[in-house]
Enzyme design. Structure first.
Site, PDB file in Angstrom:
ATOM      1  CG  HIS A 191      -2.106  -0.994   0.889  1.00  0.00           C
ATOM      2  ND1 HIS A 191      -2.102  -2.272   1.375  1.00  0.00           N
ATOM      3  CD2 HIS A 191      -3.210  -0.898   0.105  1.00  0.00           C
ATOM      4  CE1 HIS A 191      -3.176  -2.909   0.935  1.00  0.00           C
ATOM      5  NE2 HIS A 191      -3.866  -2.096   0.165  1.00  0.00           N
ATOM      6  NE  ARG A 298      -6.092   0.113  -1.938  1.00  0.00           N
ATOM      7  CZ  ARG A 298      -5.656   0.153  -3.215  1.00  0.00           C
ATOM      8  NH1 ARG A 298      -5.570   1.295  -3.848  1.00  0.00           N
ATOM      9  NH2 ARG A 298      -5.304  -0.951  -3.839  1.00  0.00           N
ATOM     10  NE  ARG A 334     -10.824  -1.609   0.147  1.00  0.00           N
ATOM     11  CZ  ARG A 334      -9.573  -1.973  -0.068  1.00  0.00           C
ATOM     12  NH1 ARG A 334      -9.304  -2.987  -0.865  1.00  0.00           N
ATOM     13  NH2 ARG A 334      -8.573  -1.323   0.482  1.00  0.00           N
ATOM     14  CD  GLU A 433      -9.552  -8.157  -1.546  1.00  0.00           C
ATOM     15  OE1 GLU A 433      -8.540  -7.584  -1.964  1.00  0.00           O
ATOM     16  OE2 GLU A 433     -10.307  -7.666  -0.702  1.00  0.00           O
ATOM     17  CG  ASN A 456      -3.190  -4.988  -5.603  1.00  0.00           C
ATOM     18  OD1 ASN A 456      -2.776  -5.134  -6.750  1.00  0.00           O
ATOM     19  ND2 ASN A 456      -3.673  -3.849  -5.155  1.00  0.00           N
ATOM     20  CG  ASP A 457      -5.127  -8.690  -0.805  1.00  0.00           C
ATOM     21  OD1 ASP A 457      -4.016  -8.846  -0.267  1.00  0.00           O
ATOM     22  OD2 ASP A 457      -5.879  -7.746  -0.536  1.00  0.00           O
ATOM     23  NE  ARG A 467      -0.876  -6.107  -1.421  1.00  0.00           N
ATOM     24  CZ  ARG A 467      -2.095  -5.574  -1.419  1.00  0.00           C
ATOM     25  NH1 ARG A 467      -3.144  -6.298  -1.070  1.00  0.00           N
ATOM     26  NH2 ARG A 467      -2.297  -4.337  -1.779  1.00  0.00           N
ATOM     27  CB  CYS A 504     -10.211  -2.174  -8.115  1.00  0.00           C
ATOM     28  SG  CYS A 504     -10.504  -3.336  -6.772  1.00  0.00           S
TER      29      CYS A 504
HETATM   30  C1  PEP Z   1      -6.480  -5.743  -4.116  1.00  0.00           C
HETATM   31  O1  PEP Z   1      -6.212  -6.552  -3.232  1.00  0.00           O
HETATM   32  O2  PEP Z   1      -6.254  -5.933  -5.322  1.00  0.00           O
HETATM   33  C2  PEP Z   1      -7.078  -4.446  -3.772  1.00  0.00           C
HETATM   34  C3  PEP Z   1      -7.469  -3.609  -4.691  1.00  0.00           C
HETATM   35  O3  PEP Z   1      -7.173  -4.136  -2.448  1.00  0.00           O
HETATM   36  P1  PEP Z   1      -5.918  -3.651  -1.576  1.00  0.00           P
HETATM   37  O4  PEP Z   1      -4.769  -3.376  -2.520  1.00  0.00           O
HETATM   38  O5  PEP Z   1      -6.335  -2.430  -0.854  1.00  0.00           O
HETATM   39  O6  PEP Z   1      -5.662  -4.821  -0.700  1.00  0.00           O
HETATM   40 MG    MG Z   2      -7.038  -6.317  -1.294  1.00  0.00          MG
END
Ligand code: PEP
Ligand code: MG
Length: 582
Positions: A191, A298, A334, A433, A456-457, A467, A504
């Site tokens: 993040h 977020r 979200r 995710e 991402n997750d 990650r 996303c």
């Molecule tokens: C993701 O996991 O792809 C996502 C958009 O949420 P975050 O990056 O905030 O975990």
């Molecule tokens: Mg996520």
């Protein structure tokens, strides 16, 4: 001159002076003070104690009120530490005796206390170590400030070089003065990296020895697009990077013309191209890059860098501001996703061995419905002011989704009984995710209006690759066949259940992958505003049919490397069309 290679986290090229800051664990300098300064030093220490005590009392009362006495009581243990006369006397006596700054003495005394507690064969007492640590950090913050202070109040432009930066550190970077940053650890989808992209701060992460190799005051070039950092560059390097910078600026300038054009393929398929934001302040960038909407807000960033929780009213105003500014364009709020690598200083979230697999996001919210419902009510109220959609993070199965929707229903009933307006038809979605959600998304579809794929997750869980760990970043492959198959499956299942599917995660912002995502039938792409024009350009240069063909072929390839290689060739072909059009 030193050239360091890391992970390209946020695009752009900058050159400036380095400000090297240590991690929180770094030792406090052993500063000697004059005899005459002793009383002032003691007062400084006592002032910090008073401020910390007031802070803890405030947090205790808030937590008791909002979550319950049982949780508020945790802070009584913190008060016992700060009121411990033996500890206070020991620090004061040592200031007098050793003539050293109180920060250093306090850190040593706390260390001694923690070490001796750890040796005691009593679980209760051993657990007090984390209380001492927590209180110690709070006092330190009042004494020396944390890294947050210099970041928020930098007087001169600087490139920050740090072991690590938390997402909350990054969120308060003063845009004008933090011109770039470099960290020893971290990954492309941490993040911290995501936040840097949102703030348009060029960044390179995961350079193992940046804080060792770069000295305070060094001139550094940060190439956030290529993932390179050069300390004390030669004149030739400076010239080279100035040219790169000009090229980068021209590239962006050329993309500006796409801002107001629709995101539509050559054969007329439209795809919603939205932006991700963390803070309402990012709205200017959303508008100036021509986003069709906001695909991921977020909201947890509203909860960070403060000592209390935002109440319903404050949240309502924040969401309303974003939704109203976007006018008729949709905004997906979200619900907050705390845990993982985003924490609150004041909420007692236990230290976990595997925070990304732990008490995070919807899991935390369902365990703390009083906190969650405040947010749900605020979101519902804001929905009366524009086109607001809402989604839940980290859904792992239908039971969680039903429970969250039940709380939402209760909030709607509460608002209705008070005659408070909200959008009855507000769309509700689930982030997909977690692999279990992807595999059972046919079941989840019954409870929601849309899916948003959080790659991402999803990637970190599907490939078992943390990650934010730079050491295994090479395994973090969005183009891995397993990921492509999952994405295909989610989109197809969503469509078969008559719901739309967006994406996303950062994968959505990688222009090399755009043809595949388009070809797999994604309905919406949401990413950092700066990346939108390039994606739109590619979409406008190709037909849907062609993208489907590309996706089909990509899915026959057996490794992520082959997929990327193939897609890079395709991208060249596609971009040539724009050059031949000139
Ligand atoms: C993701 O996991 O792809 C996502 C958009 O949420 P975050 O990056 O905030 O975990
Ligand atoms: Mg996520």
């Amino acid at each position: 001159m030193k050239k360091l290679k890391g992970i390209a986290a946020s695009p752009g090229i900058v050159m400036g002076r380095a400000l090297v800051i240590g991690s929180e664990d770094i030792s406090i300098p052993k500063k000697t003070i004059k005899e005459s300064a002793i009383p002032r030093e003691i007062t400084r220490f006592e002032d910090a104690l008073t401020k910390t005590r007031a802070e803890i009392l405030n947090i205790r009362d808030k937590v008791t009120h909002e979550i319950g006495k049982e949780h508020g009581d945790i802070f009584n243990a913190h008060l016992l530490v700060i009121e411990d006369r033996a500890l206070i006397e020991e620090v004061i006596n040592q200031i007098k005796k050793d003539r050293l700054a109180c920060d250093y003495i306090l850190s040593q005394v706390l260390k001694k206390y923690m070490e001796s507690f750890l040796k005691i064969d009593d679980e209760y007492l051993r657990e007090r170590v984390s209380d001492i640590n927590d209180v110690g950090r709070r006092i330190m913050r009042h004494l020396v400030g944390t890294q947050k202070m210099p970041l928020a109040e930098l007087k001169e432009k600087a490139v920050i070089v740090a072991y690590d930066l938390s997402p909350s550190d990054t969120a308060i970077m003063h845009r004008r003065n933090v011109i770039g940053f470099v960290t020893d650890i971290g990954g492309r989808t941490s993040h911290t990296a995501i936040m840097a992209k949102s703030l348009e701060i060029p960044a390179v992460v995961g350079i193992e020895y940046a804080t060792r190799e770069i000295k305070d005051g060094d001139v550094v070039i940060v190439d956030g697009s290529g993932g390179t950092v050069i300390a004390n560059p030669s004149l030739i390097e400076v010239q080279k990077y100035k040219q790169e910078q000009t090229r980068y600026d021209e590239f962006n300038k050329a993309l500006k013309k796409f801002k107001d054009l629709p995101c539509i393929t050559a054969d007329g398929r439209r795809i919603e191209l939205s932006a991700n934001i963390e803070l309402p302040e990012e709205m200017d960038s959303v508008i100036s890059h021509g986003a069709d909407g906001i695909g991921l807000y977020r909201t947890e960033f509203l909860y960070m860098n403060r000592v209390d929780l935002p109440d319903e009213e404050e949240q309502y105003h924040a969401y309303k501001k974003v939704v109203s500014r976007m006018g008729p364009r949709p905004v997906i709020v979200r619900t907050f996703d705390l845990g993982g690598d985003k924490f609150l200083s004041h909420l007692e979230m236990p230290k976990e061995m595997n925070p990304f697999l732990g008490w995070r996001a919807i899991r935390f919210c369902l365990a703390r419905p009083e906190i969650f419902k405040q947010q749900l009510r605020a979101i519902l109220r804001a929905s009366a002011h524009g086109k607001l959609r809402m989604m839940y993070p980290m859904i792992s199965g239908i039971a969680e989704l039903k429970e969250a929707n039940q709380l939402l229903k209760e909030c709607k009933t509460e608002l209705k009984s008070k005659k408070i307006a909200f959008d009855e038809k507000m769309e509700v979605g689930a982030m997909i995710e977690i692999p279990s959600a992807a595999i059972t998304c046919d079941i989840l579809a019954a409870e929601v209006d849309f899916f948003s794929i959080g790659t991402n997750d999803l990637i970190q869980y599907a490939l078992a690759v943390d990650r934010i760990n730079e050491k295994i970043a090479y395994l973090y492959e969005p183009a891995h066949p397993a990921v492509l198959r999952l994405v295909k499956m989610i989109i197809e299942t969503g469509h078969s259940k008559k719901i739309w599917v967006g994406m996303c995660g950062e994968m959505a912002g990688d222009a090399v992958l755009t043809p595949v995502l388009l070809g797999l039938g994604l309905d919406e792409i949401s990413t950092s505003p700066v990346l939108l024009p390039e994606i739109k350009k590619i979409i406008r240069l190709m037909s849907y049919e062609e993208s489907q063909e590309i996706a089909r072929h990509a899915l026959t390839l057996t490794t992520g490397v082959d997929v990327v290689h193939f897609l890079k060739q395709k991208r060249e072909e596609i971009l040539k069309r724009s050059r031949s059009k000139k």
